[in-house]
Design a protein around this motif. Structure first.
Motif, PDB file in Angstrom:
ATOM      1  N   GLU A  97     -36.486 -32.948  -9.498  1.00 29.60           N
ATOM      2  CA  GLU A  97     -37.730 -32.370  -8.992  1.00 29.60           C
ATOM      3  C   GLU A  97     -38.920 -33.280  -9.285  1.00 29.60           C
ATOM      4  O   GLU A  97     -39.753 -33.536  -8.410  1.00 29.60           O
ATOM      5  N   ALA A  98     -39.004 -33.799 -10.506  1.00 29.41           N
ATOM      6  CA  ALA A  98     -40.131 -34.645 -10.900  1.00 29.41           C
ATOM      7  C   ALA A  98     -40.087 -35.996 -10.196  1.00 29.41           C
ATOM      8  O   ALA A  98     -41.109 -36.499  -9.717  1.00 29.41           O
ATOM      9  N   VAL A  99     -38.901 -36.592 -10.111  1.00 30.36           N
ATOM     10  CA  VAL A  99     -38.786 -37.920  -9.489  1.00 30.36           C
ATOM     11  C   VAL A  99     -39.074 -37.833  -7.993  1.00 30.36           C
ATOM     12  O   VAL A  99     -39.729 -38.717  -7.426  1.00 30.36           O
ATOM     13  N   GLU A 123     -37.509 -31.237  -0.569  1.00 32.31           N
ATOM     14  CA  GLU A 123     -37.736 -30.053  -1.411  1.00 32.31           C
ATOM     15  C   GLU A 123     -36.759 -28.940  -1.077  1.00 32.31           C
ATOM     16  O   GLU A 123     -36.214 -28.288  -1.962  1.00 32.31           O
ATOM     17  N   ARG A 124     -36.537 -28.715   0.225  1.00 29.03           N
ATOM     18  CA  ARG A 124     -35.674 -27.607   0.625  1.00 29.03           C
ATOM     19  C   ARG A 124     -34.202 -27.891   0.330  1.00 29.03           C
ATOM     20  O   ARG A 124     -33.482 -27.035  -0.185  1.00 29.03           O
ATOM     21  N   GLU A 125     -33.738 -29.090   0.678  1.00 25.85           N
ATOM     22  CA  GLU A 125     -32.312 -29.380   0.598  1.00 25.85           C
ATOM     23  C   GLU A 125     -31.901 -30.028  -0.726  1.00 25.85           C
ATOM     24  O   GLU A 125     -30.917 -29.620  -1.342  1.00 25.85           O
ATOM     25  N   PHE A 126     -32.657 -31.035  -1.155  1.00 26.78           N
ATOM     26  CA  PHE A 126     -32.246 -31.835  -2.310  1.00 26.78           C
ATOM     27  C   PHE A 126     -32.741 -31.231  -3.626  1.00 26.78           C
ATOM     28  O   PHE A 126     -31.968 -30.932  -4.527  1.00 26.78           O
ATOM     29  N   VAL A 127     -34.046 -31.018  -3.710  1.00 26.02           N
ATOM     30  CA  VAL A 127     -34.607 -30.415  -4.924  1.00 26.02           C
ATOM     31  C   VAL A 127     -34.111 -28.985  -5.079  1.00 26.02           C
ATOM     32  O   VAL A 127     -33.819 -28.531  -6.197  1.00 26.02           O
ATOM     33  N   GLY A 128     -34.003 -28.275  -3.957  1.00 26.30           N
ATOM     34  CA  GLY A 128     -33.516 -26.897  -4.010  1.00 26.30           C
ATOM     35  C   GLY A 128     -32.135 -26.791  -4.627  1.00 26.30           C
ATOM     36  O   GLY A 128     -31.811 -25.812  -5.311  1.00 26.30           O
ATOM     37  N   LEU A 144     -23.079 -35.295  -0.322  1.00 31.16           N
ATOM     38  CA  LEU A 144     -22.152 -34.835   0.722  1.00 31.16           C
ATOM     39  C   LEU A 144     -22.089 -33.312   0.765  1.00 31.16           C
ATOM     40  O   LEU A 144     -21.958 -32.716   1.839  1.00 31.16           O
ATOM     41  N   GLU A 145     -22.214 -32.685  -0.384  1.00 36.82           N
ATOM     42  CA  GLU A 145     -22.153 -31.225  -0.462  1.00 36.82           C
ATOM     43  C   GLU A 145     -23.289 -30.568   0.327  1.00 36.82           C
ATOM     44  O   GLU A 145     -23.050 -29.626   1.089  1.00 36.82           O
ATOM     45  N   ILE A 146     -24.514 -31.074   0.183  1.00 34.52           N
ATOM     46  CA  ILE A 146     -25.625 -30.449   0.914  1.00 34.52           C
ATOM     47  C   ILE A 146     -25.583 -30.819   2.399  1.00 34.52           C
ATOM     48  O   ILE A 146     -26.021 -30.037   3.241  1.00 34.52           O
ATOM     49  N   MET A 147     -25.049 -32.000   2.720  1.00 31.37           N
ATOM     50  CA  MET A 147     -24.878 -32.358   4.138  1.00 31.37           C
ATOM     51  C   MET A 147     -23.819 -31.470   4.794  1.00 31.37           C
ATOM     52  O   MET A 147     -24.002 -30.990   5.914  1.00 31.37           O
ATOM     53  N   ASP A 148     -22.717 -31.242   4.082  1.00 33.13           N
ATOM     54  CA  ASP A 148     -21.653 -30.376   4.603  1.00 33.13           C
ATOM     55  C   ASP A 148     -22.156 -28.950   4.805  1.00 33.13           C
ATOM     56  O   ASP A 148     -21.766 -28.271   5.761  1.00 33.13           O
ATOM     57  N   ALA A 149     -23.016 -28.491   3.908  1.00 29.58           N
ATOM     58  CA  ALA A 149     -23.569 -27.140   4.026  1.00 29.58           C
ATOM     59  C   ALA A 149     -24.426 -27.029   5.286  1.00 29.58           C
ATOM     60  O   ALA A 149     -24.395 -26.004   5.982  1.00 29.58           O
ATOM     61  N   ASN A 160     -28.062 -35.194   9.363  1.00 30.64           N
ATOM     62  CA  ASN A 160     -28.499 -36.588   9.518  1.00 30.64           C
ATOM     63  C   ASN A 160     -29.858 -36.824   8.876  1.00 30.64           C
ATOM     64  O   ASN A 160     -30.095 -37.852   8.241  1.00 30.64           O
ATOM     65  N   ARG A 161     -30.773 -35.855   9.055  1.00 34.21           N
ATOM     66  CA  ARG A 161     -32.116 -35.989   8.473  1.00 34.21           C
ATOM     67  C   ARG A 161     -32.034 -36.006   6.941  1.00 34.21           C
ATOM     68  O   ARG A 161     -32.744 -36.746   6.278  1.00 34.21           O
ATOM     69  N   ILE A 162     -31.171 -35.142   6.396  1.00 30.57           N
ATOM     70  CA  ILE A 162     -31.001 -35.098   4.937  1.00 30.57           C
ATOM     71  C   ILE A 162     -30.568 -36.465   4.426  1.00 30.57           C
ATOM     72  O   ILE A 162     -31.141 -37.004   3.475  1.00 30.57           O
ATOM     73  N   LEU A 163     -29.549 -37.035   5.065  1.00 29.85           N
ATOM     74  CA  LEU A 163     -29.046 -38.339   4.629  1.00 29.85           C
ATOM     75  C   LEU A 163     -30.128 -39.405   4.729  1.00 29.85           C
ATOM     76  O   LEU A 163     -30.302 -40.218   3.817  1.00 29.85           O
ATOM     77  N   SER A 164     -30.885 -39.396   5.818  1.00 29.39           N
ATOM     78  CA  SER A 164     -31.927 -40.401   6.026  1.00 29.39           C
ATOM     79  C   SER A 164     -32.982 -40.345   4.928  1.00 29.39           C
ATOM     80  O   SER A 164     -33.348 -41.374   4.335  1.00 29.39           O
ATOM     81  N   HIS A 165     -33.473 -39.142   4.615  1.00 31.64           N
ATOM     82  CA  HIS A 165     -34.528 -39.007   3.606  1.00 31.64           C
ATOM     83  C   HIS A 165     -34.005 -39.266   2.194  1.00 31.64           C
ATOM     84  O   HIS A 165     -34.692 -39.902   1.378  1.00 31.64           O
ATOM     85  N   VAL A 166     -32.804 -38.789   1.898  1.00 34.85           N
ATOM     86  CA  VAL A 166     -32.232 -39.011   0.566  1.00 34.85           C
ATOM     87  C   VAL A 166     -31.936 -40.502   0.367  1.00 34.85           C
ATOM     88  O   VAL A 166     -32.118 -41.037  -0.732  1.00 34.85           O
TER      89      VAL A 166
END
Length: 386
Positions: A97-99, A123-128, A144-149, A160-166
């Protein structure tokens, strides 16, 4: 050894029997250490009080020479302000969250005009999912877990957007020395995206404008204005009253928010002004579209679902209102290069060498094009009352 460091010069530095150091003449205080094993490490030295200190900046080529100089300058400026950068670094919060917050503040906001999309997705996908975990403990299977979800709930493009931003986030973490290696190096996008060509026809526009009239601020006005001006969603979302000249009937998108980095004049048609005049103004708030009076409007996904269902016009996104407007102006025989100027495109009919010499802004033509399109929307809106 003192030397003007360049990428070519760094590549030419060979390991020796003992570690040696090259001081950068272009950034006094920064140096590059070359180990007997060939490891090349940037660092910066400074004096804090009576003590001389050194901070590691990163390993070449994991971070570039330009990034190392930028970090060194930031540290030296902190010292000039009387701060101790090494003390601050020891207390760095390594939770996800901080990083992520630091990434948005220090990198995305400064370099990416669509940084709010990155912020929302992270914030929604990764930090959440991993907010309280140490960033150094995040593994490939976690991402991969949050992308699969996302794929499981039918949001294949969102994966795809999740992977790009992460990916951008972890690349920044590597540059900063927060992690040594990105855990998602080589990870491919799960879905091949198809370019969209969706355009709303007049019947759909009538139903959409009727649904907007039944909605509330801010989307009651936001969607029709977006359709009337053919500008980008993010530019309208962050629009300020101080950027609008109602007397001149225009809005100037500042360079820092314009996609091509140049100020963009948007003529406001009579129809767009009618919508804008219906927008409430709040005391001590410069945002045109806001629900908090402190930040730009958000909640586009819920709005899109609501208006799509209310107008029975599915399978479209807000960006397709921009395409619909452009197509409508072209049907009205507006010249392609004028439409491109309305859209603020930097390529197209007038590009390359021609664009260098053609500095005419086509402001009058843009106004005529948008006024004609606005009159068409006004007729459709009148039809929607019946």
């Amino acid at each position: 050894m003192q030397k003007v460091l360049t990428a070519k010069a760094i590549e030419a530095l060979k390991p020796q029997e003992k570690r040696y150091e090259v001081h950068d003449l272009h950034c006094p205080g920064m140096s590059l250490r070359v180990s007997p094993q060939g490891l090349k490490t940037f660092s910066v030295k400074f004096r804090y009080g009576i003590a001389q200190k050194r901070m590691k900046l990163g390993i070449y080529p994991r971070i570039s020479l330009a990034t190392a100089r930028e970090k060194a300058i930031d540290i030296l400026q902190e010292v000039e302000k009387g701060n101790n950068p090494t003390s601050r670094r020891r207390t760095t919060n390594m939770r996800v969250e901080a990083v992520c917050g630091e990434f948005i503040k220090l990198h995305a906001q400064a370099r990416n005009k669509s940084w709010r999309e990155a912020e929302r997705t992270l914030e929604r996908e990764f930090v959440g999912a991993f907010g309280q975990r140490d960033i150094r403990d995040i593994k490939r299977f976690d991402v991969l877990e949050i992308m699969d979800a996302a794929i499981a709930r039918g949001s294949t493009y969102q994966a795809n957007r999740i992977l790009s931003h992460v990916r951008r986030f972890f690349n920044w973490c590597v540059e900063r020395g927060i992690v040594d290696v990105s855990p998602i190096v080589g990870l491919k996008a799960p879905t091949k995206e198809q370019s969209r060509d969706r355009v709303l026809d007049d019947t759909e526009i009538i139903r959409l404008l009727r649904a907007c009239r039944n909605d509330v601020y801010p989307f009651r006005q936001f969607v029709p204005i977006l359709l009337a001006t053919a500008q980008r969603r993010g530019e309208w979302a962050e629009m300020l009253w101080s950027e609008v000249d109602l007397e001149a009937k225009q809005w100037v998108i500042p360079a820092e928010r314009s996609k091509n980095g140049k100020p963009h004049v948007v003529p406001l048609s009579a129809y767009a002004l009618t919508m804008l005049n219906d927008v409430p103004r709040f005391v001590d708030c410069d945002y045109v579209f806001t629900t908090t009076r402190k930040s730009p409007v958000s909640g586009f996904s819920k709005m899109l679902r609501r208006l799509s269902e209310g107008s029975d016009t599915g399978e479209w996104r807000l960006h397709e209102l921009r395409r619909t407007a452009a197509s409508g102006m072209e049907r009205a025989s507006v010249a392609p290069h004028v439409v491109e100027k309305v859209l603020n495109h930097i390529s197209g009919t007038i590009s390359g060498v021609a664009a260098v010499y053609n500095r005419y802004a086509y402001d009058a033509e843009k106004r005529d094009a948008l006024e004609g399109w606005g009159q068409h929307l006004e007729r459709l809106a009148g039809t929607g009352h019946s």
